[in-house]
Design a protein around this motif. Structure first.
Motif, PDB file in Angstrom:
ATOM      1  N   GLN A 195      45.817  37.854  45.728  1.00 21.41           N
ATOM      2  CA  GLN A 195      46.188  39.339  45.599  1.00 21.41           C
ATOM      3  C   GLN A 195      46.156  39.441  44.134  1.00 21.41           C
ATOM      4  OE1 GLN A 195      49.688  39.923  48.075  1.00 21.41           O
ATOM      5  NE2 GLN A 195      48.252  40.848  49.806  1.00 21.41           N
ATOM      6  N   ASP A 213      43.051  39.348  42.586  1.00 25.60           N
ATOM      7  CA  ASP A 213      42.052  40.255  43.087  1.00 25.60           C
ATOM      8  C   ASP A 213      42.521  41.525  42.431  1.00 25.60           C
ATOM      9  OD1 ASP A 213      39.936  40.883  44.569  1.00 25.60           O
ATOM     10  OD2 ASP A 213      40.985  41.644  46.113  1.00 25.60           O
ATOM     11  N   ASN A 214      43.839  41.713  41.938  1.00 27.00           N
ATOM     12  CA  ASN A 214      44.157  43.007  41.445  1.00 27.00           C
ATOM     13  C   ASN A 214      43.992  43.144  40.187  1.00 27.00           C
ATOM     14  OD1 ASN A 214      44.745  44.143  44.035  1.00 27.00           O
ATOM     15  ND2 ASN A 214      46.882  43.263  44.275  1.00 27.00           N
ATOM     16  N   ALA A 241      37.474  41.267  35.030  1.00 29.97           N
ATOM     17  CA  ALA A 241      36.472  40.686  35.968  1.00 29.97           C
ATOM     18  C   ALA A 241      37.046  39.008  35.870  1.00 29.97           C
ATOM     19  CB  ALA A 241      35.019  40.537  35.603  1.00 29.97           C
ATOM     20  N   SER A 285      36.005  35.251  43.583  1.00 27.59           N
ATOM     21  CA  SER A 285      35.995  36.291  42.649  1.00 27.59           C
ATOM     22  C   SER A 285      36.721  37.507  42.698  1.00 27.59           C
ATOM     23  CB  SER A 285      34.526  36.813  42.251  1.00 27.59           C
ATOM     24  OG  SER A 285      34.026  37.214  43.739  1.00 27.59           O
ATOM     25  N   ASN A 286      37.332  38.254  42.057  1.00 29.08           N
ATOM     26  CA  ASN A 286      38.054  39.404  42.405  1.00 29.08           C
ATOM     27  C   ASN A 286      37.192  40.675  42.385  1.00 29.08           C
ATOM     28  OD1 ASN A 286      37.491  39.981  39.609  1.00 29.08           O
ATOM     29  ND2 ASN A 286      39.512  40.124  39.065  1.00 29.08           N
ATOM     30  N   GLN A 287      37.958  41.707  42.661  1.00 29.36           N
ATOM     31  CA  GLN A 287      37.148  42.937  42.995  1.00 29.36           C
ATOM     32  C   GLN A 287      36.586  43.341  41.613  1.00 29.36           C
ATOM     33  OE1 GLN A 287      40.271  45.801  44.276  1.00 29.36           O
ATOM     34  NE2 GLN A 287      40.039  45.017  46.324  1.00 29.36           N
ATOM     35  N   ALA A 288      37.097  43.215  40.584  1.00 31.95           N
ATOM     36  CA  ALA A 288      36.569  43.522  39.348  1.00 31.95           C
ATOM     37  C   ALA A 288      35.047  42.880  39.145  1.00 31.95           C
ATOM     38  CB  ALA A 288      37.431  43.647  38.261  1.00 31.95           C
ATOM     39  N   ASN A 303      33.388  41.256  41.610  1.00 37.40           N
ATOM     40  CA  ASN A 303      32.236  41.826  42.581  1.00 37.40           C
ATOM     41  C   ASN A 303      31.503  43.031  42.281  1.00 37.40           C
ATOM     42  OD1 ASN A 303      33.039  39.621  44.112  1.00 37.40           O
ATOM     43  ND2 ASN A 303      34.585  40.541  45.478  1.00 37.40           N
ATOM     44  N   THR A 304      32.450  44.009  41.761  1.00 36.85           N
ATOM     45  CA  THR A 304      31.819  45.446  41.297  1.00 36.85           C
ATOM     46  C   THR A 304      30.832  45.212  40.266  1.00 36.85           C
ATOM     47  OG1 THR A 304      33.920  46.533  41.929  1.00 36.85           O
ATOM     48  CG2 THR A 304      32.432  47.741  40.381  1.00 36.85           C
ATOM     49  N   LYS A 345      27.592  43.616  41.495  1.00 36.39           N
ATOM     50  CA  LYS A 345      27.039  44.698  42.248  1.00 36.39           C
ATOM     51  C   LYS A 345      26.102  45.639  41.473  1.00 36.39           C
ATOM     52  CE  LYS A 345      29.569  44.262  46.459  1.00 36.39           C
ATOM     53  NZ  LYS A 345      30.527  44.774  47.382  1.00 36.39           N
TER      54      LYS A 345
END
Length: 191
Positions: free
Chosen positions: A149, A152-153, A157, A171-174, A176-177, A180
């Motif tokens: 967490q 991820d937060n 990146a 990998s964290n959300q940043a 992954n974004t 993509k």
């Protein structure tokens, strides 16, 4: 071979049997294992309705009946090594069915021996380690979850890449974004 009552006075044997600690006292003589004392605590680990007499018979005939098949050979080897005097004590953790349940629990058996009236007597205590190990596992899981967490937060990146395969393992959300949006499928390293 001396009887249990000659090694322990009757009142001592009865007191030992009433204890809630899970243990048994064994006598080894000419390769024969004889169960002298089985505590109430050890009987409690067995299936419901187990009597002391049945417990003694099982322990003398087929002590590892409910041991996990993958652990049986190792457990037997360690016990035989201990009986032959090749080790100073018994300290083993293995899977065994307890309480009459189908699921395996983690059992810790720890033994030590003494000479009483010229006879080798062994006390083995048994502890159900399942709850302790489950708690450790849940603490470890909670730690890993909180660590993920935190990662991820993060706003920047972040990724952990396997150096052998160059694949992203975590990998964290940043990240992954970013991947993509940029449609990057390959990760390049620069020095």
């Amino acid at each position: 071979m001396e009887s249990a009552t000659s090694l322990f006075p009757t009142e001592v044997k009865e007191t030992l049997e009433k204890l809630d600690s899970a243990f048994a006292i064994y006598q080894y003589y000419d390769g024969v294992i004889r169960v002298l004392v089985v505590s109430n605590g050890l009987i409690h680990l067995m299936e419901p309705g187990m009597t002391r007499e049945k417990a003694v018979k099982r322990m003398e005939m087929n002590a590892e009946k409910h041991t996990h098949p993958d652990d049986q050979e190792r457990v037997e080897a360690e016990i035989q090594s201990y009986i032959r005097g090749e080790s100073n004590g018994l300290d083993i953790i293995y899977r065994k069915r307890l309480y009459g349940k189908d699921a395996y629990a983690m059992l810790h058996a720890k033994g030590s021996d003494q000479i009483i009236n010229g006879q080798r007597i062994v006390l083995i205590s048994y502890d159900d380690m399942t709850a302790v190990l489950d708690k450790e596992s849940s603490v470890q899981g909670a730690y890993e979850k909180s660590l993920f967490q935190v990662v991820d937060n993060r706003v920047d990146a972040f990724a952990i890449i396997n150096p052998d395969t160059f694949k992203i393992e975590i990998s964290n959300q940043a990240m992954n974004t970013l991947l993509k949006k940029e449609h990057h499928n390959t990760v390049y390293f620069t020095n």
